[in-house]
Scaffold this motif. Structure first.
Motif, PDB file in Angstrom:
ATOM      1  N   LYS A   1      -2.865  18.753 -10.666  1.00  0.00           N
ATOM      2  CA  LYS A   1      -2.242  17.422 -10.524  1.00  0.00           C
ATOM      3  C   LYS A   1      -2.191  17.008  -9.056  1.00  0.00           C
ATOM      4  O   LYS A   1      -2.414  15.846  -8.717  1.00  0.00           O
ATOM      5  N   LEU A   2      -1.893  17.954  -8.180  1.00  0.00           N
ATOM      6  CA  LEU A   2      -1.858  17.654  -6.744  1.00  0.00           C
ATOM      7  C   LEU A   2      -3.241  17.266  -6.235  1.00  0.00           C
ATOM      8  O   LEU A   2      -3.376  16.353  -5.416  1.00  0.00           O
ATOM      9  N   ASP A   3      -4.275  17.955  -6.727  1.00  0.00           N
ATOM     10  CA  ASP A   3      -5.643  17.609  -6.326  1.00  0.00           C
ATOM     11  C   ASP A   3      -5.999  16.200  -6.802  1.00  0.00           C
ATOM     12  O   ASP A   3      -6.596  15.417  -6.053  1.00  0.00           O
ATOM     13  N   GLU A   4      -5.628  15.862  -8.039  1.00  0.00           N
ATOM     14  CA  GLU A   4      -5.874  14.509  -8.556  1.00  0.00           C
ATOM     15  C   GLU A   4      -5.132  13.472  -7.714  1.00  0.00           C
ATOM     16  O   GLU A   4      -5.683  12.423  -7.373  1.00  0.00           O
ATOM     17  N   MET A   5      -3.885  13.771  -7.361  1.00  0.00           N
ATOM     18  CA  MET A   5      -3.088  12.876  -6.523  1.00  0.00           C
ATOM     19  C   MET A   5      -3.770  12.668  -5.173  1.00  0.00           C
ATOM     20  O   MET A   5      -3.929  11.533  -4.710  1.00  0.00           O
ATOM     21  N   THR A   6      -4.208  13.765  -4.554  1.00  0.00           N
ATOM     22  CA  THR A   6      -4.826  13.687  -3.231  1.00  0.00           C
ATOM     23  C   THR A   6      -6.127  12.902  -3.286  1.00  0.00           C
ATOM     24  O   THR A   6      -6.414  12.091  -2.390  1.00  0.00           O
ATOM     25  N   ASP A   7      -6.908  13.091  -4.342  1.00  0.00           N
ATOM     26  CA  ASP A   7      -8.149  12.323  -4.499  1.00  0.00           C
ATOM     27  C   ASP A   7      -7.847  10.825  -4.579  1.00  0.00           C
ATOM     28  O   ASP A   7      -8.556  10.009  -3.975  1.00  0.00           O
ATOM     29  N   LYS A   8      -6.795  10.454  -5.290  1.00  0.00           N
ATOM     30  CA  LYS A   8      -6.412   9.037  -5.378  1.00  0.00           C
ATOM     31  C   LYS A   8      -5.946   8.508  -4.025  1.00  0.00           C
ATOM     32  O   LYS A   8      -6.243   7.372  -3.657  1.00  0.00           O
ATOM     33  N   LEU A   9      -5.217   9.336  -3.287  1.00  0.00           N
ATOM     34  CA  LEU A   9      -4.780   8.922  -1.946  1.00  0.00           C
ATOM     35  C   LEU A   9      -5.983   8.757  -1.025  1.00  0.00           C
ATOM     36  O   LEU A   9      -6.015   7.826  -0.212  1.00  0.00           O
ATOM     37  N   ASN A  10      -6.975   9.632  -1.154  1.00  0.00           N
ATOM     38  CA  ASN A  10      -8.200   9.496  -0.360  1.00  0.00           C
ATOM     39  C   ASN A  10      -8.859   8.146  -0.625  1.00  0.00           C
ATOM     40  O   ASN A  10      -9.365   7.493   0.296  1.00  0.00           O
ATOM     41  N   GLU A  11      -8.853   7.731  -1.881  1.00  0.00           N
ATOM     42  CA  GLU A  11      -9.461   6.451  -2.256  1.00  0.00           C
ATOM     43  C   GLU A  11      -8.716   5.262  -1.640  1.00  0.00           C
ATOM     44  O   GLU A  11      -9.309   4.208  -1.416  1.00  0.00           O
ATOM     45  N   LEU A  12      -7.428   5.420  -1.362  1.00  0.00           N
ATOM     46  CA  LEU A  12      -6.648   4.329  -0.773  1.00  0.00           C
ATOM     47  C   LEU A  12      -6.958   4.113   0.712  1.00  0.00           C
ATOM     48  O   LEU A  12      -6.635   3.062   1.264  1.00  0.00           O
ATOM     49  N   ALA A  13      -7.589   5.084   1.356  1.00  0.00           N
ATOM     50  CA  ALA A  13      -7.850   4.978   2.799  1.00  0.00           C
ATOM     51  C   ALA A  13      -8.608   3.707   3.142  1.00  0.00           C
ATOM     52  O   ALA A  13      -8.293   3.019   4.123  1.00  0.00           O
ATOM     53  N   GLU A  14      -9.608   3.375   2.345  1.00  0.00           N
ATOM     54  CA  GLU A  14     -10.400   2.168   2.605  1.00  0.00           C
ATOM     55  C   GLU A  14      -9.535   0.908   2.492  1.00  0.00           C
ATOM     56  O   GLU A  14      -9.667  -0.013   3.294  1.00  0.00           O
ATOM     57  N   GLU A  15      -8.648   0.883   1.508  1.00  0.00           N
ATOM     58  CA  GLU A  15      -7.770  -0.270   1.333  1.00  0.00           C
ATOM     59  C   GLU A  15      -6.811  -0.411   2.521  1.00  0.00           C
ATOM     60  O   GLU A  15      -6.508  -1.518   2.954  1.00  0.00           O
ATOM     61  N   PHE A  16      -6.353   0.709   3.060  1.00  0.00           N
ATOM     62  CA  PHE A  16      -5.516   0.657   4.265  1.00  0.00           C
ATOM     63  C   PHE A  16      -6.313   0.015   5.397  1.00  0.00           C
ATOM     64  O   PHE A  16      -5.822  -0.880   6.088  1.00  0.00           O
ATOM     65  N   GLU A  17      -7.557   0.453   5.588  1.00  0.00           N
ATOM     66  CA  GLU A  17      -8.395  -0.085   6.667  1.00  0.00           C
ATOM     67  C   GLU A  17      -8.646  -1.574   6.494  1.00  0.00           C
ATOM     68  O   GLU A  17      -8.619  -2.334   7.469  1.00  0.00           O
ATOM     69  N   GLU A  18      -8.866  -2.001   5.253  1.00  0.00           N
ATOM     70  CA  GLU A  18      -9.094  -3.427   4.980  1.00  0.00           C
ATOM     71  C   GLU A  18      -7.869  -4.275   5.319  1.00  0.00           C
ATOM     72  O   GLU A  18      -7.985  -5.480   5.507  1.00  0.00           O
TER      73      GLU A  18
ATOM     74  N   LEU B   1       0.832  -1.208   0.000  1.00  0.00           N
ATOM     75  CA  LEU B   1       0.000   0.000   0.000  1.00  0.00           C
ATOM     76  C   LEU B   1       0.866   1.257   0.000  1.00  0.00           C
ATOM     77  O   LEU B   1       0.529   2.241  -0.663  1.00  0.00           O
ATOM     78  N   VAL B   2       1.981   1.228   0.709  1.00  0.00           N
ATOM     79  CA  VAL B   2       2.906   2.364   0.677  1.00  0.00           C
ATOM     80  C   VAL B   2       3.438   2.523  -0.750  1.00  0.00           C
ATOM     81  O   VAL B   2       3.585   3.642  -1.244  1.00  0.00           O
ATOM     82  N   ASP B   3       3.661   1.403  -1.436  1.00  0.00           N
ATOM     83  CA  ASP B   3       4.084   1.463  -2.838  1.00  0.00           C
ATOM     84  C   ASP B   3       3.032   2.166  -3.699  1.00  0.00           C
ATOM     85  O   ASP B   3       3.369   2.923  -4.612  1.00  0.00           O
ATOM     86  N   LYS B   4       1.753   1.926  -3.402  1.00  0.00           N
ATOM     87  CA  LYS B   4       0.676   2.595  -4.154  1.00  0.00           C
ATOM     88  C   LYS B   4       0.673   4.092  -3.877  1.00  0.00           C
ATOM     89  O   LYS B   4       0.459   4.901  -4.790  1.00  0.00           O
ATOM     90  N   VAL B   5       0.908   4.473  -2.629  1.00  0.00           N
ATOM     91  CA  VAL B   5       0.984   5.892  -2.274  1.00  0.00           C
ATOM     92  C   VAL B   5       2.170   6.521  -3.013  1.00  0.00           C
ATOM     93  O   VAL B   5       2.048   7.585  -3.623  1.00  0.00           O
ATOM     94  N   LYS B   6       3.302   5.836  -2.982  1.00  0.00           N
ATOM     95  CA  LYS B   6       4.499   6.342  -3.661  1.00  0.00           C
ATOM     96  C   LYS B   6       4.231   6.525  -5.157  1.00  0.00           C
ATOM     97  O   LYS B   6       4.570   7.563  -5.732  1.00  0.00           O
ATOM     98  N   ALA B   7       3.636   5.538  -5.796  1.00  0.00           N
ATOM     99  CA  ALA B   7       3.356   5.617  -7.230  1.00  0.00           C
ATOM    100  C   ALA B   7       2.440   6.795  -7.543  1.00  0.00           C
ATOM    101  O   ALA B   7       2.612   7.467  -8.571  1.00  0.00           O
ATOM    102  N   THR B   8       1.497   7.059  -6.656  1.00  0.00           N
ATOM    103  CA  THR B   8       0.570   8.174  -6.850  1.00  0.00           C
ATOM    104  C   THR B   8       1.306   9.511  -6.781  1.00  0.00           C
ATOM    105  O   THR B   8       1.073  10.405  -7.599  1.00  0.00           O
ATOM    106  N   ILE B   9       2.221   9.642  -5.844  1.00  0.00           N
ATOM    107  CA  ILE B   9       3.005  10.877  -5.728  1.00  0.00           C
ATOM    108  C   ILE B   9       3.993  10.997  -6.898  1.00  0.00           C
ATOM    109  O   ILE B   9       4.234  12.093  -7.411  1.00  0.00           O
ATOM    110  N   GLU B  10       4.531   9.867  -7.329  1.00  0.00           N
ATOM    111  CA  GLU B  10       5.479   9.885  -8.448  1.00  0.00           C
ATOM    112  C   GLU B  10       4.855  10.410  -9.733  1.00  0.00           C
ATOM    113  O   GLU B  10       5.558  10.995 -10.568  1.00  0.00           O
TER     114      GLU B  10
END
Length: 105
Positions: free
Chosen positions: A49-66, A21-30
């Motif tokens: 681009k930063l807003d798009e990145m942040t929206d994608k990171l927001n979507e990862l929150a559920e996957e972190f919880e899972e 999941l950290v790899d997914k966060v990294k890829a999103t920032i990259e």
């Protein structure tokens, strides 16, 4: 990438955050870093681009919880620090709070 940036150091150090999941966060920032490396941009397009990145990171929150984790204090600070370093490396003058203004975490 041309610039040497250590991405998400604290998240990678902490076993609370699954590496995949950290790899997914990294890829999103990259994506933002690659955009800054390869594109002509304005402050407005960088913020988009930063807003798009942040929206994608927001979507990862559920996957972190899972996976028994969450985007909490260490993660928030690590993400903000990494985004700050990317902006600094490319001499982009956007305040970090503005840069990640869309965050839900």
């Amino acid at each position: 990438m041309e610039k040497e940036i250590n991405f998400l150091v604290d998240m990678y150090r902490d076993s609370y955050f699954p590496d995949f999941l950290v790899d997914k966060v990294k890829a999103t920032i990259e994506v933002v870093a690659k955009y800054l490396e390869n594109e002509a941009y304005t402050k407005e397009t960088v913020q988009q681009k930063l807003d798009e990145m942040t929206d994608k990171l927001n979507e990862l929150a559920e996957e972190f919880e899972e996976n028994g984790s969450e985007i909490e204090t260490v993660a928030r600070e690590s993400i903000a620090d990494t985004v700050f370093l990317v902006l600094k490396a490319y001499k982009i003058d956007i305040d970090i709070e503005e840069a990640i203004r869309n965050r839900d975490w």
